[in-house]
Design an enzyme around this catalytic site. Structure first.
Site, short mmCIF file in Angstrom:
data_model
loop_
_atom_site.label_atom_id
_atom_site.label_comp_id
_atom_site.label_asym_id
_atom_site.label_seq_id
_atom_site.Cartn_x
_atom_site.Cartn_y
_atom_site.Cartn_z
N ILE A 109 -17.36 39.92 18.29
CA ILE A 109 -18.25 40.10 19.44
C ILE A 109 -18.86 38.76 19.81
O ILE A 109 -19.35 38.02 18.94
CB ILE A 109 -19.38 41.11 19.11
CG1 ILE A 109 -18.80 42.51 18.87
CG2 ILE A 109 -20.39 41.15 20.24
CD1 ILE A 109 -18.21 43.17 20.09
N LYS A 110 -18.82 38.45 21.07
CA LYS A 110 -19.50 37.25 21.57
C LYS A 110 -20.70 37.71 22.39
O LYS A 110 -20.55 38.48 23.35
CB LYS A 110 -18.55 36.41 22.43
CG LYS A 110 -19.13 35.06 22.86
CD LYS A 110 -18.04 34.20 23.48
CE LYS A 110 -18.56 32.80 23.82
NZ LYS A 110 -19.42 32.79 25.00
N GLN A 111 -21.87 37.21 22.00
CA GLN A 111 -23.11 37.69 22.59
C GLN A 111 -24.09 36.54 22.75
O GLN A 111 -24.07 35.57 21.99
CB GLN A 111 -23.72 38.78 21.70
CG GLN A 111 -24.97 39.44 22.22
CD GLN A 111 -24.75 40.09 23.56
OE1 GLN A 111 -25.04 39.49 24.60
NE2 GLN A 111 -24.24 41.32 23.54
#
Length: 470
Positions: free
Chosen positions: A241-243
């Site tokens: 996940i890129k957040q």
């Protein structure tokens, strides 16, 4: 980590060094999390339903670059040519209009991989796909549409990324936007297909809704809202996940929608940068799915912010030893380009619609026909049409026996059949192979017992032309 490296990190963090490196989490202690490490694939990912090909590609990503073997990753993402327009992104450094320089920057910087568009990676795939892991972004939010809207459209397919030699695909969902439900369905299908092909899946779980700015405060980076976006992302089996890094909390309460719990704003998530980031990690199945924080627009303090993010994500409860020796965004660009790609630190968007995967049909080489002809010739030569002969030949023999009129010699009957077969094949222009006997009547008695075995010398006919086999 060496004393020199720790001193360097403390120097970069400045006045925040003590607060970040010595903090101990009370909300989610490290013992409850799946932490990064060189054995992350064996210890965590191997327990899932991912195929061996996905595990291999994930390990390849972890083992490449300066951070290889540490369990940490540094990926150079450059899709700003679509997301922010090519002029705004590359005019400060015109060399990056050439996609090869983007890939070279990732290689010289020692990154674990490079993420970009289908066009950028595809233009140099044969030269670089085996030198650095490729991550193909499937779709983007282009800025040429006026007025702009928060929507992701497909620019590439999973099959194209696989054929290129990429080890991963990426996609973005704009949670909270009018198109988020459609994007969620599209990306779920795309990730399913990617896992079938053995590709790692990376999701940019970004928030996009003007209502998330309330009373002058922007909650697009609130821990509770971004944490829920992470949780939706891992639900569709995103491996990473890129957040955006959490900057505050209380988005649900301020905007007044959805459901939450008081502990999310109390003892479970205290008001500290590390605690806010830990809540994002917890929503990635307690770290079973990796978390990468994006840093927004590039500026004069990139290295300091990279260290802040690393300490907030990994250093808590671990001390400086929990930090990797190098940070991808803190590396200096090659000398030939003293600047950076404009906005290269920013996150990038993707979202894609999958195309059903059909396995290519294998062509038959014709080798079976050649083997059959060789077998047939051998059988005729060595008189192998016995009780164990194939059904087709057995049927032929029995039919031939029935077709011999009473009182007629077999030789004359076979010669008649041979003549008829030869004439029919010649007139039709057929390439079929017909076999019959060529023995004289003197060699064959007329008794029915002689019909139980084939002649020892035969002819093969093709287009009416006899070919003696013996």
């Amino acid at each position: 980590m060496s004393t020199t490296a720790v001193s360097r990190i403390e120097e970069i963090l400045g006045t925040e060094a003590e607060a970040l490196l010595s903090y101990r989490c009370s909300g989610f202690p490290k013992e409850t999390l799946y932490l990064p490490g060189p054995d992350f694939v064996d210890r965590t990912l191997a327990l899932s339903d991912r195929s061996p090909r996905v595990l291999r590609n994930y390990q390849q990503l972890l083992d490449h670059g300066r951070l290889g073997g540490s369990g940490y990753v540094s990926i150079l993402p450059v899709d700003q040519g679509i997301e922010h327009t090519a002029g705004a992104s590359f005019a400060p450094n015109p060399a990056y209009f050439d996609p090869e320089n983007i890939i070279e920057l990732a290689i010289e910087g020692g990154c674990n991989g490079v993420a970009s568009t289908l066009g950028v990676l595809g233009s140099c795939a044969r030269k670089y796909a085996h030198k650095i892991p490729f991550l193909v972004k499937l779709n983007h939010n282009e800025l040429l549409t006026y007025p702009n809207k928060f929507d992701q459209i497909e620019f590439a397919s999973v099959q194209q990324a696989f054929d290129m030699g990429a080890i991963a695909v990426g996609a973005t969902i704009y949670f909270g936007s009018d198109h988020s439900m459609r994007q969620l369905q599209e990306i779920s299908e795309a990730f399913s297909m990617a896992h079938e092909l053995g590709l790692v899946t990376v999701l940019w779980a970004y928030l996009r809704n003007s209502a998330f700015k309330h009373d002058g405060t922007d909650y697009h980076a609130a821990a509770d809202l971004t944490g829920q976006a992470n949780h939706l992302g891992v639900t569709i089996e995103a491996d990473i996940i890129k957040q955006k890094q959490a900057e505050r909390n209380g988005g649900f309460k301020a905007i007044g929608f959805a459901k939450t719990h008081e502990r999310v704003y109390g003892d479970l998530v205290p008001d500290h940068p590390i605690e806010l980031t830990r809540y994002q990690v917890a929503n990635c199945y307690m770290g079973r799915a990796g978390l990468i924080n994006s840093g927004g627009a590039s500026g004069s303090n990139d290295l300091a912010q990279a260290d802040q993010q690393a300490s907030g994500r990994d250093g808590a409860d671990l001390g400086p030893e929990g930090l990797p020796e190098a940070h991808g965004r803190g590396r200096q660009a090659p000398e030939r380009d003293p600047g950076r790609v404009s906005g290269s630190r920013g996150g990038y968007r993707v979202t894609g619609q999958s195309i059903p995967y059909r396995r290519p049909r294998r062509r038959r080489s014709g080798g079976g026909v050649v083997l059959f002809v060789r077998w047939l010739r051998s059988a005729l030569r060595h008189d192998r049409f016995s009780a164990r002969r194939p059904r087709a030949c057995s049927s032929w023999a029995s039919t031939a026996a029935r077709d011999v009129p009473p009182g007629t010699s077999r030789a004359s009957t076979e010669r008649s059949q041979e003549k008829t077969s030869r004439t029919s094949a010649s007139n039709a222009g057929s390439a079929r192979w017909n076999c019959s006997s060529a023995r004289s009547s003197s060699e064959h008695p007329s008794s029915s017992a002689s019909l139980t075995r084939r002649p020892t010398a035969s002819w093969l006919f093709r287009n009416g032309t006899p070919l003696r086999t013996r």
